[in-house]
Structure formats: structure tokens, C-alpha cells
Write a protein that holds these residues in place. Structure first.
Motif, PDB file in Angstrom:
ATOM      1  N   LEU A  51     -14.532  11.796  -9.078  1.00 19.18           N
ATOM      2  CA  LEU A  51     -14.483  11.566  -7.643  1.00 19.18           C
ATOM      3  C   LEU A  51     -13.871  10.197  -7.394  1.00 19.18           C
ATOM      4  CD1 LEU A  51     -18.060  12.792  -6.679  1.00 19.18           C
ATOM      5  CD2 LEU A  51     -15.905  14.032  -6.391  1.00 19.18           C
ATOM      6  N   ARG A  52     -13.232  10.022  -6.255  1.00 24.75           N
ATOM      7  CA  ARG A  52     -12.569   8.745  -5.956  1.00 24.75           C
ATOM      8  C   ARG A  52     -13.546   7.568  -6.085  1.00 24.75           C
ATOM      9  NH1 ARG A  52      -7.948   6.590  -4.634  1.00 24.75           N
ATOM     10  NH2 ARG A  52      -7.823   4.875  -3.189  1.00 24.75           N
ATOM     11  N   LYS A  53     -14.779   7.750  -5.633  1.00 24.82           N
ATOM     12  CA  LYS A  53     -15.770   6.662  -5.702  1.00 24.82           C
ATOM     13  C   LYS A  53     -16.138   6.308  -7.139  1.00 24.82           C
ATOM     14  CE  LYS A  53     -19.862   9.583  -5.088  1.00 24.82           C
ATOM     15  NZ  LYS A  53     -20.671   9.301  -6.229  1.00 24.82           N
ATOM     16  N   ASP A  54     -15.884   7.232  -8.079  1.00 20.06           N
ATOM     17  CA  ASP A  54     -16.221   6.997  -9.484  1.00 20.06           C
ATOM     18  C   ASP A  54     -15.025   6.540 -10.323  1.00 20.06           C
ATOM     19  OD1 ASP A  54     -18.870   7.759  -9.013  1.00 20.06           O
ATOM     20  OD2 ASP A  54     -18.392   9.873  -9.347  1.00 20.06           O
ATOM     21  N   LEU A  55     -13.861   6.425  -9.692  1.00 12.61           N
ATOM     22  CA  LEU A  55     -12.653   6.008 -10.404  1.00 12.61           C
ATOM     23  C   LEU A  55     -12.756   4.517 -10.735  1.00 12.61           C
ATOM     24  CD1 LEU A  55      -9.855   7.226 -11.265  1.00 12.61           C
ATOM     25  CD2 LEU A  55      -8.952   6.179  -9.193  1.00 12.61           C
ATOM     26  N   PRO A  56     -12.613   4.141 -12.012  1.00 12.30           N
ATOM     27  CA  PRO A  56     -12.667   2.715 -12.364  1.00 12.30           C
ATOM     28  C   PRO A  56     -11.608   1.910 -11.604  1.00 12.30           C
ATOM     29  CG  PRO A  56     -12.775   4.082 -14.331  1.00 12.30           C
ATOM     30  CD  PRO A  56     -12.441   4.997 -13.182  1.00 12.30           C
ATOM     31  N   ALA A  57     -11.945   0.683 -11.244  1.00 15.88           N
ATOM     32  CA  ALA A  57     -11.069  -0.167 -10.430  1.00 15.88           C
ATOM     33  C   ALA A  57      -9.763  -0.529 -11.122  1.00 15.88           C
ATOM     34  CB  ALA A  57     -11.806  -1.437 -10.028  1.00 15.88           C
ATOM     35  N   ASP A  58      -9.712  -0.463 -12.453  1.00 24.45           N
ATOM     36  CA  ASP A  58      -8.495  -0.857 -13.171  1.00 24.45           C
ATOM     37  C   ASP A  58      -7.581   0.319 -13.506  1.00 24.45           C
ATOM     38  OD1 ASP A  58     -10.062   0.297 -15.155  1.00 24.45           O
ATOM     39  OD2 ASP A  58      -9.641  -1.253 -16.641  1.00 24.45           O
ATOM     40  N   VAL A  59      -7.789   1.476 -12.842  1.00 29.14           N
ATOM     41  CA  VAL A  59      -6.980   2.670 -13.079  1.00 29.14           C
ATOM     42  C   VAL A  59      -5.963   2.827 -11.957  1.00 29.14           C
ATOM     43  CG1 VAL A  59      -7.038   5.196 -13.212  1.00 29.14           C
ATOM     44  CG2 VAL A  59      -8.742   3.845 -14.439  1.00 29.14           C
ATOM     45  N   VAL A  60      -4.709   3.149 -12.319  1.00 21.99           N
ATOM     46  CA  VAL A  60      -3.628   3.338 -11.354  1.00 21.99           C
ATOM     47  C   VAL A  60      -3.835   4.649 -10.599  1.00 21.99           C
ATOM     48  CG1 VAL A  60      -1.135   3.621 -11.056  1.00 21.99           C
ATOM     49  CG2 VAL A  60      -2.011   2.079 -12.832  1.00 21.99           C
ATOM     50  N   THR A  61      -3.795   4.563  -9.275  1.00 21.33           N
ATOM     51  CA  THR A  61      -3.918   5.721  -8.402  1.00 21.33           C
ATOM     52  C   THR A  61      -3.200   5.406  -7.095  1.00 21.33           C
ATOM     53  OG1 THR A  61      -5.472   7.351  -7.507  1.00 21.33           O
ATOM     54  CG2 THR A  61      -6.143   5.028  -7.390  1.00 21.33           C
ATOM     55  N   ILE A  62      -3.360   6.256  -6.097  1.00 25.72           N
ATOM     56  CA  ILE A  62      -2.796   5.999  -4.769  1.00 25.72           C
ATOM     57  C   ILE A  62      -3.483   4.762  -4.184  1.00 25.72           C
ATOM     58  CG2 ILE A  62      -2.823   6.884  -2.398  1.00 25.72           C
ATOM     59  CD1 ILE A  62      -2.109   9.590  -3.453  1.00 25.72           C
ATOM     60  N   ASN A  63      -2.724   4.006  -3.404  1.00 21.30           N
ATOM     61  CA  ASN A  63      -3.214   2.790  -2.744  1.00 21.30           C
ATOM     62  C   ASN A  63      -3.639   1.715  -3.735  1.00 21.30           C
ATOM     63  OD1 ASN A  63      -2.700   3.904  -0.208  1.00 21.30           O
ATOM     64  ND2 ASN A  63      -4.700   4.889  -0.170  1.00 21.30           N
ATOM     65  N   THR A  64      -2.776   1.518  -4.733  1.00 21.91           N
ATOM     66  CA  THR A  64      -2.973   0.415  -5.674  1.00 21.91           C
ATOM     67  C   THR A  64      -1.686  -0.385  -5.798  1.00 21.91           C
ATOM     68  OG1 THR A  64      -2.471   1.859  -7.561  1.00 21.91           O
ATOM     69  CG2 THR A  64      -4.788   1.475  -7.103  1.00 21.91           C
ATOM     70  N   ARG A  65      -1.842  -1.678  -6.034  1.00 18.29           N
ATOM     71  CA  ARG A  65      -0.707  -2.558  -6.348  1.00 18.29           C
ATOM     72  C   ARG A  65      -0.778  -2.787  -7.853  1.00 18.29           C
ATOM     73  NH1 ARG A  65      -1.483  -6.431  -2.896  1.00 18.29           N
ATOM     74  NH2 ARG A  65      -0.142  -5.451  -1.379  1.00 18.29           N
ATOM     75  N   VAL A  66       0.314  -2.463  -8.533  1.00 14.00           N
ATOM     76  CA  VAL A  66       0.322  -2.487  -9.988  1.00 14.00           C
ATOM     77  C   VAL A  66       1.417  -3.424 -10.493  1.00 14.00           C
ATOM     78  CG1 VAL A  66       0.537  -1.059 -12.059  1.00 14.00           C
ATOM     79  CG2 VAL A  66      -0.490  -0.093  -9.991  1.00 14.00           C
ATOM     80  N   THR A  67       1.034  -4.335 -11.380  1.00 15.55           N
ATOM     81  CA  THR A  67       1.993  -5.221 -12.029  1.00 15.55           C
ATOM     82  C   THR A  67       2.231  -4.681 -13.430  1.00 15.55           C
ATOM     83  OG1 THR A  67       1.116  -7.099 -10.786  1.00 15.55           O
ATOM     84  CG2 THR A  67       2.496  -7.598 -12.714  1.00 15.55           C
ATOM     85  N   VAL A  68       3.500  -4.437 -13.748  1.00 14.26           N
ATOM     86  CA  VAL A  68       3.847  -3.911 -15.065  1.00 14.26           C
ATOM     87  C   VAL A  68       4.880  -4.800 -15.726  1.00 14.26           C
ATOM     88  CG1 VAL A  68       3.394  -1.504 -14.397  1.00 14.26           C
ATOM     89  CG2 VAL A  68       5.708  -2.409 -14.221  1.00 14.26           C
ATOM     90  N   LYS A  69       4.891  -4.747 -17.043  1.00 13.65           N
ATOM     91  CA  LYS A  69       5.939  -5.424 -17.806  1.00 13.65           C
ATOM     92  C   LYS A  69       6.696  -4.350 -18.554  1.00 13.65           C
ATOM     93  CE  LYS A  69       7.135  -8.961 -21.055  1.00 13.65           C
ATOM     94  NZ  LYS A  69       6.713 -10.172 -21.753  1.00 13.65           N
ATOM     95  N   ASN A  70       8.002  -4.293 -18.314  1.00 15.68           N
ATOM     96  CA  ASN A  70       8.862  -3.374 -19.043  1.00 15.68           C
ATOM     97  C   ASN A  70       9.317  -4.121 -20.297  1.00 15.68           C
ATOM     98  OD1 ASN A  70      11.001  -1.832 -20.074  1.00 15.68           O
ATOM     99  ND2 ASN A  70      11.522  -1.048 -18.038  1.00 15.68           N
ATOM    100  N   HIS A  71       8.744  -3.745 -21.443  1.00 11.61           N
ATOM    101  CA  HIS A  71       9.067  -4.437 -22.695  1.00 11.61           C
ATOM    102  C   HIS A  71      10.492  -4.151 -23.152  1.00 11.61           C
ATOM    103  CE1 HIS A  71       5.150  -6.201 -23.507  1.00 11.61           C
ATOM    104  NE2 HIS A  71       4.614  -5.082 -23.044  1.00 11.61           N
ATOM    105  N   SER A  72      11.092  -3.086 -22.630  1.00 11.38           N
ATOM    106  CA  SER A  72      12.472  -2.760 -22.990  1.00 11.38           C
ATOM    107  C   SER A  72      13.459  -3.725 -22.332  1.00 11.38           C
ATOM    108  CB  SER A  72      12.798  -1.314 -22.590  1.00 11.38           C
ATOM    109  OG  SER A  72      11.876  -0.431 -23.189  1.00 11.38           O
ATOM    110  N   THR A  73      13.126  -4.204 -21.119  1.00  7.92           N
ATOM    111  CA  THR A  73      14.020  -5.117 -20.394  1.00  7.92           C
ATOM    112  C   THR A  73      13.409  -6.515 -20.235  1.00  7.92           C
ATOM    113  OG1 THR A  73      13.097  -4.494 -18.249  1.00  7.92           O
ATOM    114  CG2 THR A  73      14.999  -3.218 -19.053  1.00  7.92           C
ATOM    115  N   ASN A  74      12.147  -6.666 -20.652  1.00 10.17           N
ATOM    116  CA  ASN A  74      11.402  -7.916 -20.537  1.00 10.17           C
ATOM    117  C   ASN A  74      11.182  -8.337 -19.078  1.00 10.17           C
ATOM    118  OD1 ASN A  74       9.893  -9.569 -22.166  1.00 10.17           O
ATOM    119  ND2 ASN A  74      11.428 -11.204 -22.159  1.00 10.17           N
ATOM    120  N   GLU A  75      11.181  -7.368 -18.149  1.00  8.52           N
ATOM    121  CA  GLU A  75      10.970  -7.632 -16.731  1.00  8.52           C
ATOM    122  C   GLU A  75       9.519  -7.375 -16.349  1.00  8.52           C
ATOM    123  OE1 GLU A  75      14.170  -6.379 -13.593  1.00  8.52           O
ATOM    124  OE2 GLU A  75      14.032  -4.832 -15.139  1.00  8.52           O
ATOM    125  N   GLU A  76       9.006  -8.187 -15.435  1.00  7.31           N
ATOM    126  CA  GLU A  76       7.718  -7.917 -14.805  1.00  7.31           C
ATOM    127  C   GLU A  76       8.003  -7.461 -13.385  1.00  7.31           C
ATOM    128  OE1 GLU A  76       4.420 -10.657 -14.789  1.00  7.31           O
ATOM    129  OE2 GLU A  76       4.638 -10.973 -16.954  1.00  7.31           O
TER     130      GLU A  76
END
Length: 133
Positions: A51-76
Motif C-alpha cells: 500500500l502507498r502508506k507502507d512504501l519505504p520513503a527511499d523507494v522511487v515512485t510517483i511524486n518523488t524527486r530522484v537524484t541519479v548518477k549515470n556512471h556511463s557519462t559521469n553525470e548527476e
């Protein structure tokens, strides 16, 4: 933070039932390549649904801002994921059903994902996940 490769451990993704159904419908409508369809079907097969209320806070879902690092291009890069009907370039929002959205949805901070982005096989690490109000 431990780094896991998604392909080696497909059982670790966590999805809400709504996101699970959204991805299934996206596949059914043939909006993905055959390769993506195979990977997504495997992920869905082993996904933990909560259930949405049980989804851990560190999991990517709708209405999240996510910072990623692309190791192939070294971009954040930072993505704000929303539902497909709310995604607007002018608002700097990305559909959860976009390539990067499908690659990261259900994954958590620290996960390393191997996914084809812009026609290139890429290794992407999720650095930070923030829930939006």
C-alpha cells in the motif's frame, strides 16, 4: 549504502499496486521495446506490492524527486517523477513511464541499475529519493 545490480536481484523492487497496474497496462499497450518488456515482466513477477502508506520513503515512485548518477557519462541528474498525465517539460517533471522512470521505479537509494537510455546501455545509481507533498 549497499549497491545492488538490478539484473542480479530482481526481487528487491517495491511497488504500490497502482504503479504495478500502470506498468502492466503500459506493457500491454506495447509502449516499450521487447527487451524492456522482458526486463519489466521479470521485475513485476518478483516485485513486492505494498500500500502507498507502507512504501519505504527511499523507494522511487510517483511524486518523488530522484537524484541519479549515470556512471556511463559521469553525470548527476535530478528527475521529478509524476504520473504520465501530469508530466510537463516546462514544469521539469518526468513521467514515471519514461525510460528513466521505468528504469528506477521501485528501486531504492543506493541501487545500481543497468538500463538502456538514449540508445546506450547505462549504469545508473540512485543517490537520493525525496517524497514530494
Amino acid at each position: 549504502m549497499s549497491v545492488e545490480t538490478l539484473e542480479a536481484n530482481p526481487k528487491h523492487i517495491v511497488l504500490t499496486t497502482g504503479i504495478y497496474d500502470l506498468i502492466k497496462e503500459h506493457i500491454r499497450r506495447r509502449k516499450v521495446t521487447r527487451e524492456e518488456e522482458e526486463v519489466l515482466n521479470t521485475q513485476l513477477k518478483y516485485a513486492e506490492q505494498v500500500l502507498r502508506k507502507d512504501l519505504p520513503a527511499d523507494v522511487v515512485t510517483i511524486n518523488t524527486r530522484v537524484t541519479v548518477k549515470n556512471h556511463s557519462t559521469n553525470e548527476e541528474l535530478v528527475y521529478t517523477f509524476v504520473g504520465p498525465e501530469r508530466a510537463r517539460k516546462k514544469n521539469k517533471t518526468e513521467s514515471i513511464l519514461s525510460k528513466i522512470g521505468l528504469a528506477t521505479v521501485g528501486c531504492k537509494e543506493g541501487d545500481l541499475i543497468n538500463w538502456e537510455l538514449d540508445g546506450v546501455q547505462s549504469n545508473v545509481e540512485i543517490l537520493k529519493v525525496e517524497r514530494l507533498p
